[in-house]
Design a protein around this motif. Structure first.
Motif: not given
Length: 299
Positions: A1-20
């Motif tokens: 479960m913790g690994a899944q949360i980390r994966e989602y947070r990594q995707r959020i950071r990656a998409v946020s960088s792309t959004k900038k």
């Protein structure tokens, strides 16, 4: 479960960088397209005035000038294709390339050999990938064209138009570009540059008016020799400016769409991460309650 949360947070950071990045490109395109629109508005009156002047000389004189005379048997047609140097502009380059392919097929059906002249790295890459031949190429200025670039193209096209076919000359010159209509509408368009077509000719007088008489000094042929190179350069420059404004408008729309999609993805991954966190908390509570119940039963 913790690994899944980390994966989602990594995707959020990656998409946020792309959004900038997409947001910055959207703002840059929005700032540049205003100047590009002003350049189009500034160049259009001069191009129209030159067209009227050349049309008047061609219409009201009996001079058989090579740049205005229709050839009986057209065998080779030059096509100047104006595309972009960079991508991330939606369907801008693909639409103008598709229009050039349609024009080329039409010309070949008429029995004419098509000679491409390419502007922009997208058109060059399109032809290079398909291992096709082209006569000349220009690139590096699609977003901010200069009149010197248009003059260089005009001199090459006029020189090839005046050559004999055996020396690599052409009988017609067409331009495929994208006309800027508005911020949400840009249309691929084809115009024939040479021989001269009276596309914005002089207005015909009313029946009650006398037909205008023109006297050319030093002579119609000398006037055409002086005006036609300016006309060709001005029309090419106007097409380049129209294409630049269209490219920037298309890029702004594409980057705004990408930014909106990034917002949607961030919301989606945030919701999934919250759901995973809630499931993890629920599981921990269940384990604590289950362990407490087991200890109570043991006593």
């Amino acid at each position: 479960m913790g690994a899944q949360i980390r994966e989602y947070r990594q995707r959020i950071r990656a998409v946020s960088s792309t959004k900038k990045i997409t947001r910055a490109m959207e703002l840059m395109a929005a700032a540049r397209v205003v100047k590009a629109q002003e350049a189009v508005r500034s160049s259009s009156p001069y191009a129209r005035a030159l067209t009227r002047a050349v049309s008047a000389v061609a219409t009201f004189s009996d001079v058989d000038h090579p740049l205005t005379s229709e050839k009986d048997d057209v065998k080779r047609a030059a096509v100047l294709i104006i595309s972009s140097d960079r991508g991330l502009a939606g369907a801008y380059s693909s639409s103008v390339l598709k229009e050039s392919e349609r024009l080329a097929a039409e010309l070949r059906n008429e029995g004419k050999e098509v000679v491409p002249y390419l502007v922009g790295r997208k058109a060059i890459g399109f032809y290079r990938f398909r291992q096709r031949e082209w006569a000349a190429e220009w690139s590096g200025f699609s977003e901010k064209p200069r009149f010197e670039d248009a003059r260089e193209m005009g001199e090459r096209l006029v020189a090839d138009f005046q050559k004999e076919l055996e020396e690599g000359g052409v009988d017609e010159v067409h331009i495929v570009f994208t006309r800027f209509v508005s911020m949400v509408r840009q249309e691929p368009e084809v115009i024939r540059l040479l021989p001269l077509e009276v596309v914005e000719g002089v207005e015909q007088p009313d029946e009650s008016e006398l037909f205008p008489l023109y006297e050319f000094e030093p002579g119609p042929e000398d006037v055409l020799d002086a005006l036609l190179p300016k006309y060709v350069n001005a029309r090419i420059f106007n097409c380049l400016l129209q294409a630049a404004a269209s490219e920037l408008a298309a890029r702004q729309r594409a980057m705004k769409s990408a930014t909106d999609n990034a917002d949607d993805l961030i919301k989606k991954y945030t919701r999934l991460a919250n759901q995973a966190r809630q499931a993890e908390i629920t599981q921990e509570i269940s384990e604590i309650v289950g362990g407490a119940g087991a200890l109570a039963d043991a006593k």
